[in-house]
Design an enzyme around this catalytic site. Structure first.
Site, PDB file in Angstrom:
ATOM      1  N   SER A  35       0.827  -1.205   0.000  1.00  0.00           N
ATOM      2  CA  SER A  35       0.000   0.000   0.000  1.00  0.00           C
ATOM      3  C   SER A  35       0.861   1.254   0.000  1.00  0.00           C
ATOM      4  CB  SER A  35      -0.868   0.051   1.259  1.00  0.00           C
ATOM      5  OG  SER A  35      -1.694  -1.052   1.330  1.00  0.00           O
TER       6      SER A  35
ATOM      7  N   GLU B 199      -5.224  -1.310  -8.467  1.00  0.00           N
ATOM      8  CA  GLU B 199      -4.300  -0.319  -9.026  1.00  0.00           C
ATOM      9  C   GLU B 199      -3.079  -1.082  -9.572  1.00  0.00           C
ATOM     10  OE1 GLU B 199      -5.122   3.658  -6.288  1.00  0.00           O
ATOM     11  OE2 GLU B 199      -3.688   2.194  -5.546  1.00  0.00           O
TER      12      GLU B 199
ATOM     13  N   ASN C 185      -5.123   6.153  -2.044  1.00  0.00           N
ATOM     14  CA  ASN C 185      -4.640   6.562  -0.725  1.00  0.00           C
ATOM     15  C   ASN C 185      -4.123   7.993  -0.717  1.00  0.00           C
ATOM     16  OD1 ASN C 185      -5.398   4.353   0.732  1.00  0.00           O
ATOM     17  ND2 ASN C 185      -3.447   3.274   0.480  1.00  0.00           N
TER      18      ASN C 185
HETATM   19  N1  NAD Z   1      -5.190  -4.843   4.982  1.00  0.00           N
HETATM   20  C1  NAD Z   1      -5.478  -3.974   4.031  1.00  0.00           C
HETATM   21  O1  NAD Z   1      -6.499  -3.260   4.080  1.00  0.00           O
HETATM   22  C2  NAD Z   1      -4.561  -3.855   2.849  1.00  0.00           C
HETATM   23  C3  NAD Z   1      -5.075  -3.315   1.653  1.00  0.00           C
HETATM   24  C4  NAD Z   1      -4.239  -3.254   0.527  1.00  0.00           C
HETATM   25  C5  NAD Z   1      -2.926  -3.673   0.626  1.00  0.00           C
HETATM   26  N2  NAD Z   1      -2.442  -4.178   1.825  1.00  0.00           N
HETATM   27  C6  NAD Z   1      -1.046  -4.649   1.834  1.00  0.00           C
HETATM   28  O2  NAD Z   1      -1.069  -6.068   1.739  1.00  0.00           O
HETATM   29  C7  NAD Z   1       0.027  -6.627   2.447  1.00  0.00           C
HETATM   30  C8  NAD Z   1      -0.491  -7.637   3.462  1.00  0.00           C
HETATM   31  O3  NAD Z   1      -1.416  -7.024   4.310  1.00  0.00           O
HETATM   32  P1  NAD Z   1      -2.445  -7.875   5.200  1.00  0.00           P
HETATM   33  O4  NAD Z   1      -3.401  -6.895   5.777  1.00  0.00           O
HETATM   34  O5  NAD Z   1      -2.952  -9.049   4.457  1.00  0.00           O
HETATM   35  O6  NAD Z   1      -1.470  -8.405   6.370  1.00  0.00           O
HETATM   36  P2  NAD Z   1      -1.677  -9.634   7.367  1.00  0.00           P
HETATM   37  O7  NAD Z   1      -0.876  -9.309   8.577  1.00  0.00           O
HETATM   38  O8  NAD Z   1      -3.118  -9.961   7.512  1.00  0.00           O
HETATM   39  O9  NAD Z   1      -0.984 -10.868   6.597  1.00  0.00           O
HETATM   40  C9  NAD Z   1       0.372 -10.931   6.284  1.00  0.00           C
HETATM   41  C10 NAD Z   1       0.790 -12.393   6.195  1.00  0.00           C
HETATM   42  O10 NAD Z   1       2.079 -12.446   5.627  1.00  0.00           O
HETATM   43  C11 NAD Z   1       2.834 -13.427   6.311  1.00  0.00           C
HETATM   44  N3  NAD Z   1       4.243 -13.136   6.135  1.00  0.00           N
HETATM   45  C12 NAD Z   1       4.981 -12.170   6.715  1.00  0.00           C
HETATM   46  N4  NAD Z   1       6.240 -12.197   6.235  1.00  0.00           N
HETATM   47  C13 NAD Z   1       6.291 -13.198   5.317  1.00  0.00           C
HETATM   48  C14 NAD Z   1       7.316 -13.713   4.477  1.00  0.00           C
HETATM   49  N5  NAD Z   1       8.547 -13.192   4.478  1.00  0.00           N
HETATM   50  N6  NAD Z   1       7.012 -14.743   3.667  1.00  0.00           N
HETATM   51  C15 NAD Z   1       5.762 -15.280   3.657  1.00  0.00           C
HETATM   52  N7  NAD Z   1       4.773 -14.828   4.440  1.00  0.00           N
HETATM   53  C16 NAD Z   1       5.028 -13.800   5.254  1.00  0.00           C
HETATM   54  C17 NAD Z   1       2.337 -13.358   7.741  1.00  0.00           C
HETATM   55  O11 NAD Z   1       2.598 -14.566   8.425  1.00  0.00           O
HETATM   56  C18 NAD Z   1       0.848 -13.083   7.536  1.00  0.00           C
HETATM   57  O12 NAD Z   1       0.114 -14.276   7.463  1.00  0.00           O
HETATM   58  C19 NAD Z   1       0.794  -5.460   3.034  1.00  0.00           C
HETATM   59  O13 NAD Z   1       1.825  -5.105   2.152  1.00  0.00           O
HETATM   60  C20 NAD Z   1      -0.264  -4.354   3.099  1.00  0.00           C
HETATM   61  O14 NAD Z   1       0.310  -3.055   3.019  1.00  0.00           O
HETATM   62  C21 NAD Z   1      -3.243  -4.284   2.918  1.00  0.00           C
END
Ligand code: NAD
Length: 506
Positions: free
Chosen positions: A123, A156, A194
């Site tokens: 993000s 995006e 954003n």
């Molecule tokens: N939550 C949102 O609203 C949202 C929206 C758009 C983008 N994002 C982006 O998406 C990404 C994930 O966000 P999320 O909310 O799903 O997070 P989350 O914490 O729910 O999930 C992240 C997962 O990644 C795993 N993980 C961490 N490091 C790892 C690695 N090196 N290899 C494999 N797995 C690994 C963790 O164990 C966890 O299960 C981030 O980059 C975030 O900025 C989030």
């Protein structure tokens, strides 16, 4: 450009909130999907989460059990990265950390084939920085889904400095084939949504801070006059103040402290107090059991006396209000003038970004009551007004009675320049125009992103086209003069269009 064939295997890394949803989207489109997570059992848990959500659809008769079984059979949880070697597109959705993501992509380059497309769901991290140390940075791009990924249509597609445009087109076509609405954006802080959405929260936070109105009133006005699905305070409570504040802070610092993106002390205080919104049971509103939502401040009913409503000159953006008065059977008289309404003692005018007190003196408008913009005056259910200190109580009551007679609830705010909907739209359109000016995205893609990503009732640029760029530019110019702040400086593109009469044509 052709979308990836459904025979191409997709790998999703990180099986959290986003990764599981993205895996579901790709599997729904018929791809075999590898789901990998570094935490033992997380990928299975992610898949089980998808099964649970979709089972509800089956139970409601909205999906066939056989289709669910087939979809789930296409999602394969895996432990090791090496098992993703034959994937054609890898989408990472792991922790938001530059170094960890960089290391992951470096590992993927050595595991996957040269033809693999690498995508990040980040993000806030620039695709360009993520690709800097790769051997083939041209094969990396952003594929930014919105939460929850299976439901939100926007993706995006982000191009870093090195990204191969043809690959971006393939990913764009693939997102379309997956039922999404993709847009292109360059890798700049906040990408489109954003960045452009910041004023939606910021202007209401500021109005609250200046005691123009309370959250319940501002929320009601943006819903009932602005046609936004949710007001900014209830939306921030839903998103979580920690998350929303972190995004604002990151965009603010990424743009070198540009005051357009300045975070709010009110939100900072909520974060520090642990009042993170719904998830902690308290944000701007209480979510404790039995807690009642405060109601919007609404003017008491005023008695309407039969006398003509005089419309002097063109009401421009507020002409729908005149229509509404006619439909309500009011005695409307039209004559030449400077675009104001007169009823009883009141002179009513659409806000132009000046305080009523300033405008009353400058334009010689006695008993001035300014009113807010409505997305659609014919169907709005509430409207904000503000009056100058010099305006009589009778004039305020007359203005209230008139609007109430036409079926509108009226919220009287303090004399805040630009009121609520006009000010919010002006700042959204300003940010959107700057994004276009700076080549972040096309006008059409900016508007599509704001509608598909955050459910705006209309894209800010086409909305601005409808009003005329001159109206928005004037409001911003007046806001800038009112506050004396750089925050309200109009985008060069709006200024240009205001003088040339051009439109964004979206
Ligand atoms: N939550 C949102 O609203 C949202 C929206 C758009 C983008 N994002 C982006 O998406 C990404 C994930 O966000 P999320 O909310 O799903 O997070 P989350 O914490 O729910 O999930 C992240 C997962 O990644 C795993 N993980 C961490 N490091 C790892 C690695 N090196 N290899 C494999 N797995 C690994 C963790 O164990 C966890 O299960 C981030 O980059 C975030 O900025 C989030």
């Amino acid at each position: 450009m052709q979308a990836l064939n459904s025979s191409v295997k997709i790998a999703v890394i990180g099986a959290g909130a986003m990764g599981s949803g993205i895996a579901q989207v790709a599997a729904q489109a018929g791809h075999q999907v590898y789901l990998q997570d570094q935490q033992a059992g997380a990928a299975e848990k992610g898949k089980a989460g998808v099964a649970k959500v979709l089972q509800k659809r089956v139970d409601k008769g909205k999906m066939q059990q056989a289709d669910l079984d087939a979809l789930l059979s296409r999602i394969q949880p895996v432990d090791a990265l090496e098992e993703l070697a034959d994937a054609g597109l890898v989408i990472e959705a792991i922790i938001e950390n530059l170094d960890i993501k960089r290391q992951l992509f470096a590992n993927l380059e050595s595991i996957c084939g040269e033809e693999v497309i690498l995508a990040t769901n980040t993000s806030s991290i620039l695709v360009t920085s993520l690709g800097a140390q790769l051997k083939r940075p041209e094969r990396l791009l952003g594929m930014h889904f919105f939460n929850p990924a299976p439901l939100m249509a926007l993706v995006e597609v982000i191009l870093g400095l090195a990204t191969d445009k043809k690959l971006a087109e393939v990913v764009h076509a693939t997102a379309t084939a997956w039922g999404k609405k993709p847009v292109f954006a360059t890798s700049t802080p906040g990408f489109i949504v954003n960045r452009v959405a910041r004023p939606f929260y910021a202007e209401s936070l500021r109005l609250m801070q200046e005691q123009a109105a309370d959250p319940a009133t501002l929320d009601a006005l943006l819903r009932e006059a602005g046609s936004f699905r949710m007001g900014p305070f209830e939306l921030m409570d839903l998103i979580g103040h920690d998350v929303n504040y972190a995004v604002t802070e990151s965009v603010f610092s990424a743009y070198y402290g540009d005051f357009r993106f300045q975070p709010s002390l009110i939100q900072k205080a909520l974060v520090e107090a642990g009042r993170l919104g719904r998830k902690t049971g308290q944000g701007f509103y209480s979510y404790a059991e039995g807690a009642e939502r405060p109601t919007a401040a609404t003017q008491p009913q005023q008695s309407f006396t039969e006398q003509p409503v005089i419309i002097e000159g063109e009401l421009g953006a507020a002409s729908g209000l005149a229509e509404r008065f006619k439909q309500a059977g009011l005695n409307v008289i039209e004559r030449a003038g400077a675009g104001v309404l007169r009823y009883g003692e009141a002179t009513l005018a659409l806000t132009d970004g000046r305080m009523a007190g300033e405008r009353l003196v400058t334009d010689g408008l006695q008993d001035l009551v300014v009113f807010d913009l409505a997305k659609d005056y014919k169907n709005a259910t509430r409207l904000a007004i503000a009056a100058a200190k010099q305006t009589s109580t009778t004039a305020i009551n007359d203005a209230t009675a008139l609007l109430q007679k036409a079926g509108l609830a009226v919220s009287l705010l303090s004399d805040a320049p630009g009121l609520v909907v006009m000010r919010t739209l002006a700042m959204l359109a300003n940010e959107a125009a700057d994004a276009v000016l700076q080549g972040v995205a096309s006008a059409a893609d900016v508007d599509l992103a704001m509608c598909a990503g955050v459910n705006y009732p209309q894209g800010p640029l086409s909305w601005s086209d409808n009003l005329g760029q001159g109206v928005i530019w004037q409001v911003l110019t007046n806001l800038q003069a009112s506050y004396g702040e750089d925050r309200y400086r109009p985008s060069l593109l709006l200024r240009q269009y205001a003088f040339t009469g051009q439109s964004f044509s979206v």
